[in-house]
Each structure stands twice: as structure tokens, then as C-alpha cells.
Enzyme design. Structure first.
Site, PDB file in Angstrom:
ATOM      1  N   TYR A  32      42.166  52.544  38.585  1.00 36.62           N
ATOM      2  CA  TYR A  32      43.477  53.139  38.350  1.00 36.62           C
ATOM      3  C   TYR A  32      43.589  54.505  39.001  1.00 36.62           C
ATOM      4  CZ  TYR A  32      44.363  49.077  35.734  1.00 36.62           C
ATOM      5  OH  TYR A  32      44.537  47.767  35.413  1.00 36.62           O
ATOM      6  N   ARG A  48      28.299  36.371  44.338  1.00 37.50           N
ATOM      7  CA  ARG A  48      28.473  37.661  45.000  1.00 37.50           C
ATOM      8  C   ARG A  48      27.127  38.368  45.120  1.00 37.50           C
ATOM      9  NH1 ARG A  48      31.044  41.684  40.427  1.00 37.50           N
ATOM     10  NH2 ARG A  48      30.781  43.224  42.053  1.00 37.50           N
ATOM     11  N   ARG A  49      27.077  39.445  45.877  1.00 35.41           N
ATOM     12  CA  ARG A  49      25.879  40.276  46.095  1.00 35.41           C
ATOM     13  C   ARG A  49      24.780  39.506  46.827  1.00 35.41           C
ATOM     14  NH1 ARG A  49      26.162  40.680  40.421  1.00 35.41           N
ATOM     15  NH2 ARG A  49      27.753  42.177  39.800  1.00 35.41           N
ATOM     16  N   HIS A  90      38.899  39.756  44.621  1.00 33.47           N
ATOM     17  CA  HIS A  90      39.952  40.366  43.803  1.00 33.47           C
ATOM     18  C   HIS A  90      40.073  41.863  44.081  1.00 33.47           C
ATOM     19  CE1 HIS A  90      42.132  41.911  40.358  1.00 33.47           C
ATOM     20  NE2 HIS A  90      41.092  42.660  40.079  1.00 33.47           N
ATOM     21  N   PHE A  91      38.943  42.583  44.025  1.00 31.76           N
ATOM     22  CA  PHE A  91      39.114  44.033  44.174  1.00 31.76           C
ATOM     23  C   PHE A  91      39.378  44.440  45.614  1.00 31.76           C
ATOM     24  CE2 PHE A  91      34.924  45.182  45.612  1.00 31.76           C
ATOM     25  CZ  PHE A  91      33.953  44.619  44.798  1.00 31.76           C
ATOM     26  N   HIS A  92      39.043  43.579  46.565  1.00 33.37           N
ATOM     27  CA  HIS A  92      39.444  43.892  47.939  1.00 33.37           C
ATOM     28  C   HIS A  92      40.950  43.677  48.130  1.00 33.37           C
ATOM     29  CE1 HIS A  92      35.152  44.046  48.887  1.00 33.37           C
ATOM     30  NE2 HIS A  92      35.498  44.705  49.974  1.00 33.37           N
ATOM     31  N   HIS A 101      36.206  50.698  35.294  1.00 32.16           N
ATOM     32  CA  HIS A 101      37.557  50.175  35.386  1.00 32.16           C
ATOM     33  C   HIS A 101      38.570  51.254  35.715  1.00 32.16           C
ATOM     34  CE1 HIS A 101      40.218  46.927  35.466  1.00 32.16           C
ATOM     35  NE2 HIS A 101      41.108  47.628  34.846  1.00 32.16           N
TER      36      HIS A 101
END
Lengths: 289, 544
Positions: free
Chosen positions: B219, B429-430, B366-368, B215
Site C-alpha cells: 500500500y 515459485r522461488r 499477482h504482485f507483478h 502487506h
């Protein structure tokens, strides 16, 4: 415009005393309170609500929150399993034993095997498996299963029961060291047609499986491309043997597959698919081009 | 023009040169997942490609970028007297060696373990060693950042450390703490099995160690973007930063709360109890605070600039902002992307809602959106801001740069919005292969195909980015080029406030929080038995 902002504007902020020790203490207090609340909710209040719902004791619920899975003695109510697929467990000790074989001692023991499995470990009769090149952990497990009769074969059980686990590891490591049989290091160059867009139905089953039936591709465990511990490479194995084993798994007459992947998969294949897979794996080369 | 410009310039070039092929791979991966025909549709190539894309995007590109940006900041703060240049170059060459070591096994197809490794999957040991070397190289950067932070304080006793230097040092320290998780996982869990010294792996312990990194790494990617929000944008907009204190508090909160929250990536994992999952879920809510503070402060700073430029009324100041400045445009677009991205994150970290989206394409979308969108769009703008200072040539041109940023913004939305929806419809996913002949899967086909179009737009945008950089590099040198100027706050801090001027206290708080939140979840593995499973190897048989 810029003149207006070039001088810092005096404000309350600049007259404030700096963050000093009092602030440090305040930070520690606020954080501690937050952590105490989080733990209180996570380990007392939420377990208490579970207690009302699940009729479990508070002690067990707190244990559960810590990650200790308490079953209130329920596990003892389950009847003993009636069918054990295998007694082999892949822990470090077993793997270490399976890998401790001496191929030279194994070559001597292997003289008992040549009549059926061929002098160089390549079986002439197509319904008997070729052993040359098969992974030693795979051979060790099959011998262990024959010994415990979780895999059924009258001649093989008799032979396996005559061997100590160390001798089984020896003979396994001898056959694993031979070449010209099963190929497990096949070069796997990228190629099109290995997804569901592929036109060859057998290659499609090998690489992509069939999601509608919940079938994973054979290559996921048997290669080429990936190998799971205790799973044999099939490239170059005898066709009739592969086909027979698929039928045995489908009918449940062979059931020494841990977690029953083969009984599940083979049970969903039709006879033509089994035949096609056996032929393609046996030919080997067509899989990797 | 800046002194010591080679160090940041080389790092930034290296960062963007790795970024370009990684974007190309991403587009092909989306094509492979779609119902459209894709060249070389081999699942093994897909996983190799995802590994290369992830390894570069997670460990190499943002790290090189943060390193380059960090050197530029420290160098400016110390008036061109950057300390530790030899250490910095050593780190750079180690990192590049690690990158080559990692990429070769990926291309050979022996290490398709994705950048998150997923033990018990086992790839080539050289891949893992390459990743460790990349991290090792970046640790040299941490040393240089701390060296210069201390050097600045020694040179300027009793004064407040500039916000940019304070923030990049917090960023470097966070990176140091957080990479301990992944390094420990690789060295003590994965490598012994990859080399064949051990045969089984404790996937639970390995995943818990990785969660220490998983995580906070986000950041670490985000902080350079926030530094630009606070210290470059207000200047570019012709205004001032609303509050310097707020910035310091935000960066401190990132340092303190990024790590004791990683268990929210393991909500569906069986190796931890619900208690610690809940505690870390609560702590994760604290990470929302610095972002909320930042959105407030940066919007206020934009308003200050707009009003100084003559904007009137409730929203009239927005029109007056210099939208032809790449930095201002990028920050505004980044804030727009941060909104939906942030709320998506709150869904992921909520203990119960996570169950609905876990392991679906929602998470990747989301993370893209957050990284590819809110973060990277500002990396471009930082590039545009620094390039003229580092090369001594004017940016060629601001107009093209703004078009590139707009393309990236729309590209990211077109990629990620349908992707989120596909995830909510249950797309896992994956997966390399989707059976679009199945009616329940076919519903997601149009969404994925739209994402492919978005991917192509992103590729065009990043090529345009290179066009701007290369044209700038080839332009005539400017007669004079002022050094980078970092924004001042309307109330610049006068008295040095010890807690907001140093990081020692906050490192102690972070350590205490780590002990509380991870002590038991990690410690329990020493009392558990028979929790390991045999490694699952790619392309070769282990124990041949």
C-alpha cells in the site's frame, strides 16, 4: 467549459456539518463491532463447526484456534521410536558447546588420531576421511554420534567414548583450524552449465539435482555455495570414503543423518553416480572452475 | 518553474536509475526460468539476481520515488517554502549509502536471501545493514513530511489540508509504522546470527515480524499512484475530482487497515492458530474498501471530464477524454490492470483459497501485475507530469510518452497472464530450475516463454521512458512553465472537518487494531521454548 466548473457547485456535501466527535465515536463503534464479529467467528463459530466434524472438545478447538496444538493424549499412543538417528539437537546450548573447543588442547588429544587420519589431518588411505579443514560443529556431532553408537565404527566408538564432550570440542576445533584438507570457502564464480541444461551429468547432480527423482543438488547443503549446520563440506575429501558413505547410507548401515536426507538421497543414486560424485568432490577444483 | 526542484528531481532520477537495471535482471530471470537457453545459467546467480531485483524494486525504487513525489507535493503546498531540506538531503545520502552497502554483497554472491530474507537463510551482515540504512534514510523523509504537514496547518489555521499533502503524509506515516516490522526482524533476529553472536533463529517470530511489513509495503507503493488518481488525473483530463471527501476516507482506510492484516501472508505457517488467521483474513477484506471507493470516484471524475468536453450518452464521454495526455492514459490503463490484480488479491487473502495458490507462481504473477502494472505505469505518468515543472522544459514528447505507456501495459499483460496460469497449473515459485523434460512440467514451458517476450517488451518500454526523460532534459527551456496544479474537487471542502483533516486519531485507531490483531500472535513467542533453528548460510560456513 472551464467557467462552468470554476465556481464550486453548492451541494449537500458542503452544507454538511464536519466530521466531529460524533463521527469519531461512530468509527470506534463500527470498528469494535467488526472486530468482535471477526473474533466471534474465528474463535467460537469456526471451532464449533470443527467440533462436529473432528469429534474434539470445544475447549481443545479454541486452544487450536489460538495456535496451541492439543492432541487429546494421542501422542502417548504412539510407540517409542525404535531407531534414533542421533541424540544431537541443534539448540543454542549444544552449538555453544561445540564451538567452545580449544585448538591447543585439541592438538594434544589429536595425537591419538594421526595414525589413521594423518599427521596434518590429511588421511593417506583414501577410505579414511581427511579431517583437516572440516567444520568443528560437524566433527563434534560425528564424535557425539560415535560415542552414543548411533554411528557405528568399533575403533571410533571406543575413541569417542574415551573423550568428554569438551575434549571432543577441543579436538574438533584443532582439526577445523588445519589447512590443506577439505576446502569449504571455495570461490564460487558464476558459470554456465549448473542447471539441468548442463552436459556433465555429475556436475548437474551436484548443482541442479534431479527433479524427476525428487533429488536436490548436493551443493544445496554440502557447498560450494551453501552450507547447512552439521553438514560437512566435501570439496577435497577422500574419494573412496565419500563413495563408501553413500553406499552405507543407501543400505541403511549408516543412519545418523537427522531427518534422513542422506538415506533418502543416496537410496536413489546408482553406483556409477556415487562413484562420479565421489571423484568430482574429491578433485574439488573442477566444481568451482 | 518550481523552487526547490533539485530535491524531487534528484530523488526521481535516482529512483528510475535503479529501476532500469532491476527490470533488466527481471527479464533475465524469466529467461532463466523458461525452456529457452539463458546466458550464465547458474542457480546461484539466479538467486543473487532475484535478491538484487527484489531489494531494488521493494525497498529502493518506490521509496525514492515516494520521497521525491512527497517533496514535490509538500513544496507546492507550502508555496516553495519546503521545511527541513537538510534533513531531506541527509536521508537521501543515507539511503544511497545503504543501497551501495546492500548491492556489493549481493553481487559478490554472499547474500542471495531474496528481498524477503527467508530466515533461517543467512547472508552477509553487510547486506542486512545496507537494507536497514535504506530504511533509516527513508525515515528522515517521514520526518520532513510530518514537519511540513504541521507547518501547513500552522500557517493555515482552520483550513482543510490539501488532499495531496494529506495523502502523502498518511503514506509516510504508514511507511514509518510498517518498516518497524522488518527493522526489528533484521536487528534482533537476523543480524545476531549473521554476525555469529547467536547461532539459531526463531523463523516463526522472524516471519511474523516481517508480515507486519510485507502487506503494508504494497500500500505504500500504491498510495503515490492513488494520489495521482485523485489529484493529478482530473486536472490533466480537463475536469474536476468527483469527491475530495472520498479521497480522504480512502487514504485513511489505507493507513488504518494495511497493517493489522499481514498474517494473511502466513496462512500456511504453523506458528499461528487458525483463529488469528481468520480475524486478519476478515480485516483484509476491509482493505478492499478504499480501492473500491477509489475506482468509483476516479471513474466518476473521468466521466465529469468527458462530459465537460462535450461527451454525450451512456458511454460517449469516454471517447471525448484526452487520450493523448499521458496522465489520463496511464490512469485508465492502471485501472484496467487494477481490476484483475485486485481480484487475484482477494483469492490470496481468502483463508481457504490461499491454500490452492500458496507458494505457486500465481503469487509472484499477482504482485507483478499489481505493482509492475497498476502502480508503476502511473509512476511513469507522474514522471511525465513533474519533469517539465522540475526542469522548466517541455515534455519531449507526449506522443512518445503515450506509446511508452501502451507498451508497458501490453508488456505487463503478456508477462503476467501466462504467469498466473502457470501458477494455477502448480508451477512453484522461488525455483531457479525447472525440469522441462518432465511432461507435467513441460506443459508450462510455452507459458513461461511467452512471459519472456512480455519481459523484453517491458525492457524496451522502460528504455523509451528514459529516452523521453533525457530528450526533455536536453530540450530548450520553455518561456514559462506553470507550477504543478493539483485538481480541485467539484465540491472543495470548506469547513475543516477535524477527523478528515488530521491523522492523530487514525494513528491511535491503527495502534489499537495492531494490539488486537498482533498482540497475541507476537506475544506468544515469549512463552514458547525451543522454537529456534540453526542458520543456513550461503557461500560460507558459519562458525568456521
Amino acid at each position: 467549459m472551464n467557467e462552468e466548473i470554476s465556481q464550486p457547485i453548492a451541494s449537500r456535501e458542503s452544507r454538511k456539518p464536519g466530521f466531529g466527535n460524533t463521527w469519531g465515536l461512530a468509527v470506534v463503534c463500527v470498528l469494535s463491532a467488526f472486530v468482535v464479529i471477526a473474533f466471534g467467528v474465528g474463535f467460537l463459530i469456526l471451532p464449533a463447526t470443527h467440533q462436529q466434524r473432528d469429534q474434539m472438545s470445544m475447549h481443545d478447538n479454541i486452544q487450536h484456534a489460538l495456535g496451541h496444538h492439543v492432541h487429546d493424549g494421542m501422542s502417548t499412543k504412539n510407540p517409542a521410536a525404535t531407531s534414533i538417528p542421533t541424540y544431537v539437537v541443534w539448540d543454542e546450548a549444544t552449538i555453544h558447546e561445540a564451538l567452545s573447543g580449544d585448538p591447543q588442547r585439541g592438538e594434544f588429544i589429536a595425537m591419538n588420531c594421526t595414525a589413521c587420519h594423518g599427521e596434518t589431518g590429511v588421511a593417506k588411505q583414501k577410505w579414511i576421511p581427511t579431517l583437516a579443514g572440516v567444520n568443528r560443529i560437524v566433527l563434534y556431532k560425528q564424535l557425539a554420534d560415535f560415542r552414543s553408537e548411533t554411528r557405528l565404527s568399533a575403533p571410533m566408538s571406543a575413541i569417542a567414548q574415551a573423550l568428554t564432550p569438551q575434549q571432543a570440542a577441543d579436538v574438533a576445533s584443532y582439526f577445523a583450524s588445519l589447512t590443506g584438507g577439505v576446502e569449504t570457502q571455495a570461490i564460487h564464480a558464476p558459470a554456465s552449465g549448473r542447471t539441468l541444461r548442463g552436459t556433465d551429468p555429475t556436475l548437474r547432480l551436484i548443482y541442479a539435482g534431479d527433479p524427476k527423482r525428487g533429488l536436490a543438488g548436493c551443493a544445496t547443503c554440502h557447498g560450494p555455495g551453501a552450507y547447512r549446520m552439521g553438514v560437512p563440506g566435501l570439496s577435497g575429501q577422500n574419494a573412496d570414503y565419500i563413495e563408501q558413505q553413500l553406499h552405507n547410507f543407501a543400505q541403511g548401515s549408516r543412519r545418523n543423518d537427522m531427518n534422513m536426507p542422506m538415506r533418502t538421497v543416496a537410496g536413489m543414486l546408482n553406483a556409477a553416480e556415487m562413484h562420479g560424485l565421489a571423484q568430482d568432490f574429491s578433485a574439488g577444483q573442477s566444481l568451482v572452475k | 518553474m518550481e523552487r526547490n526542484r533539485l530535491l524531487p528531481l534528484v530523488h526521481m532520477w535516482a529512483a528510475f536509475i535503479t529501476f532500469l537495471p532491476a527490470v533488466g535482471l527481471g527479464v533475465w530471470q524469466m529467461l532463466m526460468r523458461s525452456s529457452l537457453p539463458a546466458p550464465v545459467d547458474d542457480p546461484n546467480v539466479y538467486y543473487a539476481s532475484v535478491t538484487a531485483h527484489g531489494t531494488i524494486m521493494a525497498y529502493v525504487f518506490p521509496t525514492l520515488f515516494a520521497m521525491g513525489f512527497g517533496y514535490a507535493i509538500s513544496n507546492s503546498a507550502r508555496n516553495g517554502a519546503l521545511a527541513g531540506k537538510k534533513i531531506a538531503w541527509t536521508g537521501f545520502f543515507l539511503l544511497i549509502t545503504g543501497l551501495i552497502m546492500a548491492v556489493i554483497p549481493i553481487i559478490s554472491g554472499t547474500s542471495s536471501v531474496l528481498y524477503t530474507f527467508y530466515p533461517t537463510l543467512i547472508g552477509s551482515p553487510w547486506y542486512y545493514l545496507g537494507v536497514v540504512m535504506i530504511l533509516l534514510g527513508s525515515w528522515f523523509w517521514i520526518a520532513v513530511m510530518v514537519l511540513n504537514f504541521r507547518g501547513w496547518k500552522r500557517d493555515n489555521p482552520g483550513q482543510t489540508v490539501p488532499l495531496s499533502l494529506f495523502a502523502i503524509t498518511a503514506c509516510a506515516l504508514l511507511w514509518g509504522w510498517t518498516t518497524l516490522g522488518v527493522t526489528t526482524e533484521i536487528l534482533f533476529q537476523i543480524l545476531p546470527v549473521a554476525f555469529g553472536w547467536r547461532h539459531s533463529i526463531d523463523a516463526g517470530l522472524a516471519r511474523t515480524l516481517f508480515s507486519l511489513t510485507l502487506h503494508a509495503i504494497v500500500y505504500f507503493w500504491l498510495i503515490p499512484t492513488y494520489i495521482a488518481y485523485y489529484t493529478l488525473m482530473p486536472q490533466a483530463a480537463g475536469g474536476r475530482l468527483y469527491s475530495d471527501t472520498m479521497g480522504r476516507v480512502a487514504f485513511i482506510l489505507f493507513l488504518v487497515f494495511s497493517m493489522p492484516v499481514g498474517l494473511h501472508h502466513l496462512f500456511m505457517d504453523p506458528e499461528h492458530g487458525s483463529g488469528f488467521k481468520f480475524v486478519q483474513s476478515m480485516l483484509t477484506f476491509m482493505v478492499v474498501l478504499p480501492t473500491l471507493l477509489t475506482v468509483y470516484t476516479i471513474t466518476a471524475s473521468l466521466e465529469i471530464a468527458g462530459r465537460l468536453r462535450g461527451g454525450k450518452g451512456l458511454l460517449g464521454w469516454i471517447k471525448k477524454l484526452p487520450w493523448d495526455e499521458p496522465m489520463v492514459l496511464a490512469v485508465a490503463l492502471s485501472l484496467l490492470l487494477l481490476g484483475p490484480g485486485g481480484f487475484g488479491g482477494i483469492v490470496n487473502m481468502s483463508f481457504a483459497m490461499n491454500a490452492m495458490v500458496h507458494n505457486t507462481a500465481w503469487v509472484t504473477a499477482h504482485f507483478h501485475l499489481i505493482f509492475g502494472g497498476a502502480v508503476v505505469i502511473v509512476y511513469f505518468a507522474i514522471g511525465y507530469e513533474l519533469w517539465p515543472r522540475l526542469t522548466g522544459r517541455p515534455l519531449m514528447s507526449k506522443k512518445l510518452a503515450c506509446r511508452q505507456l501502451w507498451l508497458w501495459f501490453w508488456g505487463i499483460l503478456i508477462v503476467t497472464v501466462p504467469w498466473h496460469i502457470a501458477g494455477l497449473m502448480g508451477q512453484p515459485r522461488r525455483y531457479a530450475i525447472f525440469d522441462y523434460s518432465d511432461p507435467s512440467v513441460a506443459k508450462t514451458a510455452p507459458l513461461v516463454n511467452v512471459s519472456v517476450v512480455g519481459g523484453v517488451i517491458l525492457l524496451i518500454s522502460v528504455i523509451l521512458f528514459f529516452v523521453v526523460l533525457i530528450r526533455t532534459n536536453l530540450a530548450q527551456p520553455a518561456a514559462s512553465m506553470p507550477p504543478v496544479r493539483y485538481s480541485l474537487a467539484i465540491n472543495p471542502p470548506r469547513a475543516a472537518a477535524p477527523l478528515l483533516n488530521g491523522l492523530g486519531f487514525w494513528n491511535a485507531i491503527l495502534f489499537a487494531l495492531l494490539l488486537i490483531s498482533y498482540g497475541y500472535p507476537l506475544g506468544q513467542f515469549y512463552f514458547m521454548h525451543d522454537t529456534s533453528s540453526p542458520g543456513y548460510s550461503l557461500t560460507r560456513e558459519l562458525n568456521k
